[in-house]
Design a protein around this motif. Structure first.
Motif, PDB file in Angstrom:
ATOM      1  N   LYS A 205       0.859  -1.187   0.000  1.00 17.50           N
ATOM      2  CA  LYS A 205       0.000   0.000   0.000  1.00 17.50           C
ATOM      3  C   LYS A 205       0.892   1.231   0.000  1.00 17.50           C
ATOM      4  N   ALA A 206       0.802   2.003  -1.099  1.00 20.08           N
ATOM      5  CA  ALA A 206       1.634   3.192  -1.242  1.00 20.08           C
ATOM      6  C   ALA A 206       0.935   4.144  -2.206  1.00 20.08           C
ATOM      7  N   GLY A 207       1.708   4.924  -2.960  1.00 13.92           N
ATOM      8  CA  GLY A 207       1.115   5.955  -3.809  1.00 13.92           C
ATOM      9  C   GLY A 207       0.173   5.420  -4.872  1.00 13.92           C
ATOM     10  N   TYR A 251      -5.186   7.754   1.802  1.00 13.02           N
ATOM     11  CA  TYR A 251      -3.967   8.119   2.511  1.00 13.02           C
ATOM     12  C   TYR A 251      -4.018   7.613   3.957  1.00 13.02           C
ATOM     13  N   GLU A 252      -5.163   7.799   4.601  1.00 12.95           N
ATOM     14  CA  GLU A 252      -5.325   7.308   5.973  1.00 12.95           C
ATOM     15  C   GLU A 252      -5.137   5.798   6.041  1.00 12.95           C
ATOM     16  N   ASP A 253      -5.619   5.092   5.015  1.00 11.83           N
ATOM     17  CA  ASP A 253      -5.465   3.635   4.958  1.00 11.83           C
ATOM     18  C   ASP A 253      -3.989   3.264   4.884  1.00 11.83           C
ATOM     19  N   LEU A 258       0.832   1.138   7.407  1.00 16.86           N
ATOM     20  CA  LEU A 258       2.276   1.234   7.603  1.00 16.86           C
ATOM     21  C   LEU A 258       2.630   1.179   9.088  1.00 16.86           C
ATOM     22  N   ALA A 259       1.898   1.904   9.906  1.00 14.24           N
ATOM     23  CA  ALA A 259       2.162   1.901  11.352  1.00 14.24           C
ATOM     24  C   ALA A 259       1.936   0.517  11.950  1.00 14.24           C
ATOM     25  N   GLU A 260       0.878  -0.151  11.517  1.00 15.97           N
ATOM     26  CA  GLU A 260       0.589  -1.493  12.032  1.00 15.97           C
ATOM     27  C   GLU A 260       1.628  -2.502  11.554  1.00 15.97           C
ATOM     28  N   ARG A 299       0.666  10.285  14.793  1.00 13.74           N
ATOM     29  CA  ARG A 299      -0.543   9.945  15.552  1.00 13.74           C
ATOM     30  C   ARG A 299      -0.800   8.439  15.498  1.00 13.74           C
ATOM     31  N   ALA A 300      -0.611   7.845  14.316  1.00 16.04           N
ATOM     32  CA  ALA A 300      -0.823   6.400  14.161  1.00 16.04           C
ATOM     33  C   ALA A 300       0.195   5.615  14.982  1.00 16.04           C
TER      34      ALA A 300
END
Length: 333
Positions: A205-207, A251-253, A258-260, A299-300
């Motif tokens: 998941k990216a651009g 973008y939020e997805d 990425l954080a997870e 924040r994530a």
């Protein structure tokens, strides 16, 4: 940066990304960069069209009944004809569904760096890390790019994209920390200690994920959404603009995924080093550039429990060139 301007005494750093290829070189104690769109379109061949391409100095090649227009010119022609550009690469590797992928990649790389002068000149080129689904075609991708560069006379060495970010951005912490490259095809991550990669992975998941899904949601061409995203998009919440809202959703997805993935990969490895100090994390790549991305990512991260402590989370001051610069620094070592 034409071939005649290259300092033949210095190696190259090469960021071979899904969206763009960036070349880095150090001359007179300064870093110099050249970038080229990693895309193409095909047009029906005619002698008139071919002669006009030559007259206008358009980067192209005739293959049978087609004219292949590659690089930055491909986007211009795509806008004129209201079509999508075609990509030699998909999800960080050579596009398996595109018959022209290897030939186009060879032409763009050759245009950018030319033949090695002198032969054996060193070049480090970026390659992606494996996703959760495994290596996939990374081995083929790496071998193909190395062959292209070897055929041009270079002493070619692959470097993981996330590790290149560490080399390019984390010299102040003795190359210890987390480097993340948020590109078009993948987000690549590397945790390194004293320049040694400990954990490397990527997520798909990216651009391109953002562009493709936002295009489906709005009925727009992904190519045009990509242009708008690069020119004016900001992560500042929902508005009355449906394109802005669609980009924000995806973008939020990407950010939450990425954080997870960072949490899961760091927590599940038995190779996580014992670190006495907090370590820095640096973001790079075009997908991380919109205003608000860094704040949303921080924040994530706060919402997850990472098994390492971070001293800072920052965006590279030169996000588009960070990987190429890191590859160059590795070549200079």
């Amino acid at each position: 940066m034409s071939n005649t301007e290259h300092d033949t005494a210095q190696p190259f750093g090469l960021d071979i990304g899904t969206s763009r290829i960036v070349v880095a070189q150090k001359t007179d104690k300064k870093y110099r960069y050249e970038s080229q769109l990693n895309a193409f379109i095909t047009l029906p061949h005619s002698k008139l069209t071919e002669s006009l391409m030559v007259q206008e100095n358009v980067f192209h090649e005739v293959q049978g009944s087609e004219i292949i227009v590659a690089g930055a010119e491909a986007q211009k022609f795509a806008d004129v004809f209201h079509v999508e550009t075609r990509r030699p690469m998909l999800n960080g590797v050579l596009n398996p569904t595109e018959p022209h992928s290897l030939a186009v990649e060879q032409k763009i790389i050759t245009k950018m760096i030319g033949k090695a002068n002198p032969p054996g000149r060193k070049v480090f080129f970026s390659v992606p890390a494996a996703t959760a689904q495994g290596e996939g075609s990374i081995a083929y991708h790496k071998a193909s790019l190395k062959q292209i560069l070897s055929d041009l006379g270079y002493d070619a060495h692959p470097i993981a994209e996330g590790l290149a970010v560490v080399f390019g951005e984390l010299g102040a912490s003795n190359y210890t920390g987390i480097g993340i490259s948020c590109g078009s095809g993948l987000c690549n991550v590397c945790l390194a200690v004293l320049s040694v990669p400990v954990i490397s992975f990527s997520i798909p998941k990216a651009g391109d994920f953002i562009d493709t899904h936002a295009a489906v949601a709005t009925g727009e061409l992904a190519t045009r959404l990509r242009g708008r995203k690069e020119e004016s998009f900001q992560l500042n919440g929902f508005t009355a603009d449906r394109v802005q809202n669609a980009l924000t959703v995806y973008y939020e997805d990407v950010i939450s995924s990425l954080a997870e993935a960072l949490r899961v990969n760091l927590a599940s490895t038995g190779r996580l080093p014992k670190l006495d100090q907090k370590i820095p994390l640096v973001l790079s790549g075009g997908t991380a550039m919109p205003q608000g991305f860094l704040e949303r990512f921080e924040r994530a991260l706060r919402a997850t429990e990472l098994p390492v402590q971070l001293s800072e989370v920052r965006l590279s001051p030169d996000p588009l060139n960070a990987t190429a610069r890191g590859a160059l620094m590795a070549a200079l070592c």
